[in-house]
Scaffold this motif. Structure first.
Motif, PDB file in Angstrom:
ATOM      1  N   GLU A 197       0.968  -0.812  -0.295  1.00 36.62           N
ATOM      2  CA  GLU A 197       0.146  -0.233   0.128  1.00 36.62           C
ATOM      3  C   GLU A 197       1.004   1.112   0.144  1.00 36.62           C
ATOM      4  N   THR A 198       0.651   2.150  -0.994  1.00 38.43           N
ATOM      5  CA  THR A 198       0.869   3.283  -1.234  1.00 38.43           C
ATOM      6  C   THR A 198       0.755   5.090  -0.398  1.00 38.43           C
ATOM      7  N   ARG A 199       0.745   5.011   0.411  1.00 37.49           N
ATOM      8  CA  ARG A 199       0.441   6.606   0.140  1.00 37.49           C
ATOM      9  C   ARG A 199       1.809   8.059  -0.152  1.00 37.49           C
ATOM     10  N   PHE A 200       0.172   8.282  -1.216  1.00 37.73           N
ATOM     11  CA  PHE A 200       1.451   9.776  -1.635  1.00 37.73           C
ATOM     12  C   PHE A 200       0.851  11.214  -1.087  1.00 37.73           C
ATOM     13  N   GLU A 201       2.201  12.165  -1.172  1.00 33.79           N
ATOM     14  CA  GLU A 201       1.837  13.233  -0.344  1.00 33.79           C
ATOM     15  C   GLU A 201       2.410  13.987  -1.089  1.00 33.79           C
ATOM     16  N   VAL A 202       1.768  15.324  -1.435  1.00 31.87           N
ATOM     17  CA  VAL A 202       2.442  16.761  -2.231  1.00 31.87           C
ATOM     18  C   VAL A 202       3.471  17.109  -0.682  1.00 31.87           C
ATOM     19  N   HIS A 203       4.796  17.834  -0.759  1.00 30.90           N
ATOM     20  CA  HIS A 203       5.373  18.474  -0.545  1.00 30.90           C
ATOM     21  C   HIS A 203       5.844  20.403  -0.834  1.00 30.90           C
ATOM     22  N   GLN A 204       5.402  20.988  -0.405  1.00 33.90           N
ATOM     23  CA  GLN A 204       5.687  22.336  -0.521  1.00 33.90           C
ATOM     24  C   GLN A 204       6.563  22.661   0.771  1.00 33.90           C
ATOM     25  N   SER A 205       7.814  23.937   0.617  1.00 36.41           N
ATOM     26  CA  SER A 205       8.739  24.098   1.078  1.00 36.41           C
ATOM     27  C   SER A 205       8.966  25.440   0.763  1.00 36.41           C
ATOM     28  N   LEU A 206       8.370  26.696   1.481  1.00 34.53           N
ATOM     29  CA  LEU A 206       9.182  27.883   1.007  1.00 34.53           C
ATOM     30  C   LEU A 206       9.413  28.667   2.532  1.00 34.53           C
ATOM     31  N   ARG A 207      10.497  29.824   1.996  1.00 37.35           N
ATOM     32  CA  ARG A 207      11.040  31.154   2.203  1.00 37.35           C
ATOM     33  C   ARG A 207      10.823  32.207   2.060  1.00 37.35           C
ATOM     34  N   TYR A 208       9.813  33.068   3.140  1.00 39.35           N
ATOM     35  CA  TYR A 208       9.292  34.509   2.783  1.00 39.35           C
ATOM     36  C   TYR A 208      10.028  35.424   3.929  1.00 39.35           C
ATOM     37  N   TRP A 209      10.091  36.453   3.497  1.00 36.85           N
ATOM     38  CA  TRP A 209      10.088  37.776   4.290  1.00 36.85           C
ATOM     39  C   TRP A 209       8.752  38.190   4.673  1.00 36.85           C
ATOM     40  N   GLY A 210       8.069  38.448   5.767  1.00 37.71           N
ATOM     41  CA  GLY A 210       6.912  38.857   6.047  1.00 37.71           C
ATOM     42  C   GLY A 210       6.643  38.597   8.078  1.00 37.71           C
ATOM     43  N   SER A 211       5.162  38.411   7.714  1.00 35.97           N
ATOM     44  CA  SER A 211       4.524  38.334   9.116  1.00 35.97           C
ATOM     45  C   SER A 211       4.355  36.740   8.962  1.00 35.97           C
ATOM     46  N   GLN A 212       3.721  35.982   9.566  1.00 39.07           N
ATOM     47  CA  GLN A 212       3.299  34.462   9.870  1.00 39.07           C
ATOM     48  C   GLN A 212       2.030  34.263   9.405  1.00 39.07           C
ATOM     49  N   ARG A 213       2.165  33.581   8.143  1.00 39.72           N
ATOM     50  CA  ARG A 213       1.369  33.276   7.095  1.00 39.72           C
ATOM     51  C   ARG A 213       0.818  32.295   7.724  1.00 39.72           C
ATOM     52  N   LEU A 214      -0.939  31.487   7.323  1.00 41.05           N
ATOM     53  CA  LEU A 214      -1.156  30.523   7.670  1.00 41.05           C
ATOM     54  C   LEU A 214      -2.107  29.728   6.717  1.00 41.05           C
ATOM     55  N   TYR A 215      -1.709  28.666   6.303  1.00 37.98           N
ATOM     56  CA  TYR A 215      -1.678  27.777   5.051  1.00 37.98           C
ATOM     57  C   TYR A 215      -3.077  26.411   5.482  1.00 37.98           C
ATOM     58  N   GLY A 267       6.337  40.694  13.700  1.00 38.34           N
ATOM     59  CA  GLY A 267       6.862  41.989  12.951  1.00 38.34           C
ATOM     60  C   GLY A 267       7.414  40.665  11.175  1.00 38.34           C
ATOM     61  N   ASP A 268       8.051  41.504  10.462  1.00 37.01           N
ATOM     62  CA  ASP A 268       8.069  41.012   9.892  1.00 37.01           C
ATOM     63  C   ASP A 268       9.636  40.312   9.211  1.00 37.01           C
ATOM     64  N   CYS A 269       9.857  39.345   9.603  1.00 35.02           N
ATOM     65  CA  CYS A 269      10.540  38.386   8.799  1.00 35.02           C
ATOM     66  C   CYS A 269      11.230  37.172   8.697  1.00 35.02           C
ATOM     67  N   ALA A 270      12.779  37.020   7.978  1.00 36.66           N
ATOM     68  CA  ALA A 270      12.593  36.205   7.108  1.00 36.66           C
ATOM     69  C   ALA A 270      11.886  34.415   7.662  1.00 36.66           C
ATOM     70  N   ASP A 288      -1.741  35.935   0.128  1.00 34.41           N
ATOM     71  CA  ASP A 288      -0.869  34.987   0.141  1.00 34.41           C
ATOM     72  C   ASP A 288      -1.398  33.984  -0.495  1.00 34.41           C
ATOM     73  N   ASP A 289      -1.657  33.865  -1.241  1.00 36.05           N
ATOM     74  CA  ASP A 289      -1.758  32.522  -1.632  1.00 36.05           C
ATOM     75  C   ASP A 289      -0.154  32.184  -2.657  1.00 36.05           C
ATOM     76  N   LEU A 290      -0.426  30.651  -2.399  1.00 34.86           N
ATOM     77  CA  LEU A 290       1.251  30.647  -3.048  1.00 34.86           C
ATOM     78  C   LEU A 290       0.764  29.277  -4.011  1.00 34.86           C
ATOM     79  N   ARG A 291       0.632  29.882  -6.125  1.00 35.21           N
ATOM     80  CA  ARG A 291       0.796  29.190  -6.587  1.00 35.21           C
ATOM     81  C   ARG A 291       2.034  27.852  -7.310  1.00 35.21           C
ATOM     82  N   ILE A 292       2.402  26.621  -7.450  1.00 35.92           N
ATOM     83  CA  ILE A 292       3.089  25.759  -7.921  1.00 35.92           C
ATOM     84  C   ILE A 292       2.494  25.525  -9.067  1.00 35.92           C
ATOM     85  N   ARG A 293       3.046  24.618  -9.735  1.00 36.06           N
ATOM     86  CA  ARG A 293       3.549  24.009 -10.879  1.00 36.06           C
ATOM     87  C   ARG A 293       3.999  22.662 -10.695  1.00 36.06           C
TER      88      ARG A 293
END
Length: 134
Positions: A15-33, A68-71, A107-112
């Motif tokens: 049995e196989t579990r597939f996952e999509v992983h997205q790592s991001l680094r950004y400058w700003g305040s905390q985001r919620l996804y 505040g804003d930070c990396a 803060d939407d993040l679009r990827i392909r």
């Protein structure tokens, strides 16, 4: 940004579990996804909850309250079934995903994810499964 698809195969059952992983680094305040949007195998828009939206080691942020804003860094993960991946692989332009940020879309993040990446993973999984039944 780094996006990729992973497979986790149970050696006993195959049995196989597939996952999509997205790592991001950004400058700003905390985001919620908490949701990812994509077209399913029939072309219908799907809004799926993320399995994980984890903050990274944000020691570079000088503000201990993260007000505040930070990396900042995050890792977003969601599960996907094999049928969806096989359908996404057939789209010549790739599989478009949108990680939903603020309600206003700021803060939407679009990827392909390109078909070759999905195809390579599925071929490797198929080859591995064949060794389990041999």
């Amino acid at each position: 940004f780094d996006s990729h698809v992973e497979a986790h195969v149970d050696k006993r059952t195959g049995e196989t579990r597939f996952e999509v992983h997205q790592s991001l680094r950004y400058w700003g305040s905390q985001r919620l996804y908490d949701t990812v949007h994509f077209a399913d195998r029939d072309g219908n828009l799907v809004a799926q909850r993320l399995d994980h939206a984890r903050r990274g080691d944000d020691t570079m942020c000088p503000n201990s309250d993260f007000n505040g804003d930070c990396a900042l860094t995050m890792k977003l993960v969601f599960s996907v079934d094999e049928t969806q991946l096989r359908a996404a692989m057939t789209r010549a332009e790739g599989w478009d995903l949108k990680f939903k940020g603020r309600p206003n879309g700021r803060d939407d993040l679009r990827i392909r994810i390109v078909p070759a990446e999905i195809e390579g993973l599925l071929l490797a999984v198929d080859d591995y499964r064949a060794t389990l039944s041999a």
